[in-house]
Every structure is written in structure tokens, then in C-alpha cells.
Write a protein that holds these residues in place. Structure first.
Motif, PDB file in Angstrom:
ATOM      1  N   SER A  57       0.860  -1.174   0.000  1.00 25.06           N
ATOM      2  CA  SER A  57       0.000   0.000   0.000  1.00 25.06           C
ATOM      3  C   SER A  57       0.902   1.231   0.000  1.00 25.06           C
ATOM      4  CB  SER A  57      -0.870   0.006   1.258  1.00 25.06           C
ATOM      5  OG  SER A  57      -1.569   1.233   1.369  1.00 25.06           O
ATOM      6  N   HIS A  58       0.422   2.307  -0.561  1.00 24.76           N
ATOM      7  CA  HIS A  58       1.187   3.554  -0.562  1.00 24.76           C
ATOM      8  C   HIS A  58       0.605   4.556   0.426  1.00 24.76           C
ATOM      9  CE1 HIS A  58       3.879   2.742  -4.050  1.00 24.76           C
ATOM     10  NE2 HIS A  58       3.002   1.766  -4.171  1.00 24.76           N
ATOM     11  N   SER A  59      -0.253   4.092   1.320  1.00 27.35           N
ATOM     12  CA  SER A  59      -0.811   4.979   2.340  1.00 27.35           C
ATOM     13  C   SER A  59       0.291   5.332   3.345  1.00 27.35           C
ATOM     14  CB  SER A  59      -2.007   4.328   3.028  1.00 27.35           C
ATOM     15  OG  SER A  59      -1.615   3.158   3.692  1.00 27.35           O
ATOM     16  N   PRO A  60       0.216   6.506   3.959  1.00 27.29           N
ATOM     17  CA  PRO A  60       1.315   6.981   4.811  1.00 27.29           C
ATOM     18  C   PRO A  60       1.560   6.146   6.065  1.00 27.29           C
ATOM     19  CG  PRO A  60      -0.532   8.518   4.851  1.00 27.29           C
ATOM     20  CD  PRO A  60      -0.853   7.481   3.820  1.00 27.29           C
ATOM     21  N   GLU A  61       0.591   5.364   6.500  1.00 25.06           N
ATOM     22  CA  GLU A  61       0.767   4.621   7.755  1.00 25.06           C
ATOM     23  C   GLU A  61       1.430   3.260   7.606  1.00 25.06           C
ATOM     24  OE1 GLU A  61      -3.338   3.436   6.307  1.00 25.06           O
ATOM     25  OE2 GLU A  61      -2.288   5.331   6.488  1.00 25.06           O
ATOM     26  N   VAL A  62       1.847   2.863   6.400  1.00 24.56           N
ATOM     27  CA  VAL A  62       2.512   1.574   6.255  1.00 24.56           C
ATOM     28  C   VAL A  62       3.816   1.579   7.046  1.00 24.56           C
ATOM     29  CG1 VAL A  62       1.449   1.099   4.015  1.00 24.56           C
ATOM     30  CG2 VAL A  62       3.721   2.125   4.108  1.00 24.56           C
ATOM     31  N   SER A  63       4.192   0.380   7.536  1.00 21.25           N
ATOM     32  CA  SER A  63       5.379   0.324   8.392  1.00 21.25           C
ATOM     33  C   SER A  63       6.088  -1.017   8.260  1.00 21.25           C
ATOM     34  CB  SER A  63       4.990   0.569   9.850  1.00 21.25           C
ATOM     35  OG  SER A  63       4.016  -0.350  10.275  1.00 21.25           O
ATOM     36  N   PHE A  64       7.365  -0.996   8.643  1.00 17.42           N
ATOM     37  CA  PHE A  64       8.224  -2.172   8.581  1.00 17.42           C
ATOM     38  C   PHE A  64       9.112  -2.134   9.815  1.00 17.42           C
ATOM     39  CE2 PHE A  64      11.434  -5.092   7.256  1.00 17.42           C
ATOM     40  CZ  PHE A  64      10.964  -5.803   6.170  1.00 17.42           C
ATOM     41  N   ILE A  65       8.986  -3.135  10.679  1.00 18.71           N
ATOM     42  CA  ILE A  65       9.791  -3.212  11.898  1.00 18.71           C
ATOM     43  C   ILE A  65      10.700  -4.425  11.778  1.00 18.71           C
ATOM     44  CG2 ILE A  65       9.735  -3.508  14.400  1.00 18.71           C
ATOM     45  CD1 ILE A  65       6.972  -2.106  14.335  1.00 18.71           C
ATOM     46  N   TYR A  66      11.996  -4.197  11.977  1.00 15.75           N
ATOM     47  CA  TYR A  66      12.990  -5.254  11.818  1.00 15.75           C
ATOM     48  C   TYR A  66      14.161  -4.960  12.745  1.00 15.75           C
ATOM     49  CZ  TYR A  66      15.230  -1.928   8.505  1.00 15.75           C
ATOM     50  OH  TYR A  66      15.804  -0.842   7.903  1.00 15.75           O
ATOM     51  N   PRO A  67      15.090  -5.899  12.905  1.00 17.00           N
ATOM     52  CA  PRO A  67      16.172  -5.701  13.867  1.00 17.00           C
ATOM     53  C   PRO A  67      17.018  -4.446  13.646  1.00 17.00           C
ATOM     54  CG  PRO A  67      16.040  -8.006  13.296  1.00 17.00           C
ATOM     55  CD  PRO A  67      15.093  -7.272  12.376  1.00 17.00           C
ATOM     56  N   ALA A  76      10.246   5.164   2.529  1.00 22.46           N
ATOM     57  CA  ALA A  76      11.292   4.765   3.490  1.00 22.46           C
ATOM     58  C   ALA A  76      11.531   3.264   3.433  1.00 22.46           C
ATOM     59  CB  ALA A  76      10.909   5.192   4.904  1.00 22.46           C
ATOM     60  N   ILE A  77      10.465   2.477   3.317  1.00 23.37           N
ATOM     61  CA  ILE A  77      10.604   1.019   3.226  1.00 23.37           C
ATOM     62  C   ILE A  77      11.361   0.654   1.948  1.00 23.37           C
ATOM     63  CG2 ILE A  77       9.326  -1.146   2.918  1.00 23.37           C
ATOM     64  CD1 ILE A  77       7.108   0.209   4.713  1.00 23.37           C
ATOM     65  N   GLU A  78      10.963   1.253   0.851  1.00 24.04           N
ATOM     66  CA  GLU A  78      11.625   0.973  -0.429  1.00 24.04           C
ATOM     67  C   GLU A  78      13.120   1.315  -0.350  1.00 24.04           C
ATOM     68  OE1 GLU A  78      10.601   1.948  -5.006  1.00 24.04           O
ATOM     69  OE2 GLU A  78      10.860   3.716  -3.714  1.00 24.04           O
ATOM     70  N   GLN A  79      13.431   2.498   0.155  1.00 21.49           N
ATOM     71  CA  GLN A  79      14.828   2.949   0.175  1.00 21.49           C
ATOM     72  C   GLN A  79      15.659   2.210   1.209  1.00 21.49           C
ATOM     73  OE1 GLN A  79      16.027   6.731  -0.630  1.00 21.49           O
ATOM     74  NE2 GLN A  79      18.089   6.105  -0.169  1.00 21.49           N
ATOM     75  N   HIS A  80      15.208   2.199   2.461  1.00 28.58           N
ATOM     76  CA  HIS A  80      16.053   1.687   3.540  1.00 28.58           C
ATOM     77  C   HIS A  80      16.101   0.164   3.595  1.00 28.58           C
ATOM     78  CE1 HIS A  80      15.623   5.793   5.737  1.00 28.58           C
ATOM     79  NE2 HIS A  80      16.100   5.891   4.521  1.00 28.58           N
ATOM     80  N   VAL A  81      14.941  -0.481   3.499  1.00 24.52           N
ATOM     81  CA  VAL A  81      14.907  -1.939   3.625  1.00 24.52           C
ATOM     82  C   VAL A  81      15.345  -2.613   2.328  1.00 24.52           C
ATOM     83  CG1 VAL A  81      13.465  -3.966   4.091  1.00 24.52           C
ATOM     84  CG2 VAL A  81      13.102  -1.854   5.393  1.00 24.52           C
ATOM     85  N   PHE A  82      14.776  -2.166   1.219  1.00 17.46           N
ATOM     86  CA  PHE A  82      15.018  -2.891  -0.029  1.00 17.46           C
ATOM     87  C   PHE A  82      16.250  -2.403  -0.782  1.00 17.46           C
ATOM     88  CE2 PHE A  82      10.949  -4.363   1.176  1.00 17.46           C
ATOM     89  CZ  PHE A  82      10.927  -5.659   0.730  1.00 17.46           C
ATOM     90  N   GLN A  83      16.377  -1.107  -1.006  1.00 22.45           N
ATOM     91  CA  GLN A  83      17.547  -0.639  -1.754  1.00 22.45           C
ATOM     92  C   GLN A  83      18.824  -0.726  -0.913  1.00 22.45           C
ATOM     93  OE1 GLN A  83      16.167   3.273  -3.043  1.00 22.45           O
ATOM     94  NE2 GLN A  83      15.828   2.470  -5.094  1.00 22.45           N
ATOM     95  N   ASN A  84      18.801  -0.179   0.306  1.00 19.14           N
ATOM     96  CA  ASN A  84      20.018  -0.123   1.114  1.00 19.14           C
ATOM     97  C   ASN A  84      20.413  -1.469   1.714  1.00 19.14           C
ATOM     98  OD1 ASN A  84      19.871   2.585   0.525  1.00 19.14           O
ATOM     99  ND2 ASN A  84      19.446   3.245   2.607  1.00 19.14           N
ATOM    100  N   VAL A  85      19.450  -2.175   2.337  1.00 21.03           N
ATOM    101  CA  VAL A  85      19.786  -3.431   3.003  1.00 21.03           C
ATOM    102  C   VAL A  85      19.807  -4.579   1.992  1.00 21.03           C
ATOM    103  CG1 VAL A  85      19.128  -5.104   4.774  1.00 21.03           C
ATOM    104  CG2 VAL A  85      18.935  -2.656   5.248  1.00 21.03           C
ATOM    105  N   MET A  86      18.668  -4.884   1.390  1.00 16.88           N
ATOM    106  CA  MET A  86      18.598  -6.042   0.498  1.00 16.88           C
ATOM    107  C   MET A  86      19.503  -5.879  -0.722  1.00 16.88           C
ATOM    108  SD  MET A  86      16.808  -8.304   1.855  1.00 16.88           S
ATOM    109  CE  MET A  86      16.104  -8.189   3.471  1.00 16.88           C
ATOM    110  N   GLY A  87      19.435  -4.746  -1.389  1.00 20.28           N
ATOM    111  CA  GLY A  87      20.242  -4.524  -2.578  1.00 20.28           C
ATOM    112  C   GLY A  87      21.661  -4.082  -2.271  1.00 20.28           C
ATOM    113  N   GLY A  88      21.825  -3.272  -1.213  1.00 19.93           N
ATOM    114  CA  GLY A  88      23.136  -2.716  -0.893  1.00 19.93           C
ATOM    115  C   GLY A  88      24.063  -3.665  -0.162  1.00 19.93           C
TER     116      GLY A  88
END
Length: 160
Positions: A57-67, A76-88
Motif C-alpha cells: 500500500s502507498h498509504s502513509p501509515e505503512v510500516s516495517f519493523i525489523y532488527p 522509506a521502506i523501499e529505500q532503507h529496507v530494499f535498496q540499502n539493506v537487500m540490494g546494498g
């Protein structure tokens, strides 16, 4: 001949086993969420940002909690979790799920599952294997199920 009968019996029992892995809710909705989880796994494995955009969803309240922290909002999820962590951090990724249960109540759904993540570090090329337990929350938006929340942590259960 007895081998064919045994194979046929196992094949007949497979749908019952799959149904036992789901919780209450209309079968079509449970299957749609199961497909969404498969797409999520593919997005992790490939860091496919277009696929990621389709399932979240692209609604503002989406969230991702991880270690590593908490992310709020799709960007933020796209950039930090997927691009930086998974891809980076990783040059190869393989997310395997097990023990999945899916629940649906109206336009809301959630799942619980365990996972094993096999990866190769981008820096140095070392192999990494981690185990986690995850809860995902979903909402039906304009007739389509979308991911709205992920929470995962270390899995303390032994891997079968």
C-alpha cells in the motif's frame, strides 16, 4: 502398482495439508494473500522495486519493523529496507518461508510464518544464513489486497 497408489494418495492429501496451513476466512482471499506473500518473497530475492510498489500500500501509515530499526511510509521502506539493506548489503538473496498461517476478517488480513534467508554479502562475498519469524498485515484497497505492515524478529525455534 502400489507406488502409483501411494503417489496418488499423497497428491490427494496435499490440498488438505495446504488448507491446514491457513486460518479462517474466504478461501479466495486467503489464496490472494498467499500469492501476495509469494510476490513479497520474489521482491526480496530480486529487489524488484516495481513489484514491491505493486504489493505494498502507498498509504502513509505503512510500516516495517525489523532488527535494524523501524521504517514508516512506502518510500522509506523501499529505500532503507530494499535498496540499502537487500540490494546494498547482499549480492544474492533467497528467502524461504515455512509454517505459514493466513487469517482474513473482512477487508483485513494477517499472516504469520517462519523464514530462512540465505544471502551472499556484497562486500567480501561471504555466505549468510539468518532465521526469522514474521507477521504481515494486509488491507483490501479498491478490491486488491495490499501489504501494510511487516514485523519480523529472530526465530528462536529450531529449523526443521
Amino acid at each position: 502398482m502400489s507406488t502409483r497408489i501411494l503417489i496418488a494418495a499423497v497428491l490427494c492429501l496435499m490440498p488438505a495439508y495446504a488448507a491446514a496451513q491457513t486460518g479462517p476466512g474466504p478461501r479466495g482471499d486467503v489464496l490472494a494473500i498467499h500469492h501476495l506473500i509469494e510476490q513479497y518473497t520474489k521482491a526480496v530475492d530480486t529487489v524488484d522495486l516495481n513489484l514491491l510498489s505493486e504489493i505494498w500500500s502507498h498509504s502513509p501509515e505503512v510500516s516495517f519493523i525489523y532488527p535494524l530499526g523501524e521504517e514508516h511510509g512506502f518510500d522509506a521502506i523501499e529505500q532503507h529496507v530494499f535498496q540499502n539493506v537487500m540490494g546494498g548489503m547482499f549480492s544474492k538473496r533467497d528467502l524461504q518461508t515455512r509454517g505459514m498461517t493466513i487469517y482474513v476478517n473482512g477487508d483485513t488480513g494477517w499472516s504469520e510464518f517462519h523464514w530462512t534467508f540465505y544471502a551472499t554479502m556484497r562486500e567480501g562475498g561471504s555466505a549468510v544464513t539468518t532465521h526469522g519469524v514474521e507477521t504481515q498485515a494486509y488491507r483490501r484497497e479498491s478490491g486488491t489486497w495490499r501489504l501494510v505492515h511487516v514485523h519480523h524478529s529472530e526465530d528462536r525455534q529450531p529449523t526443521p
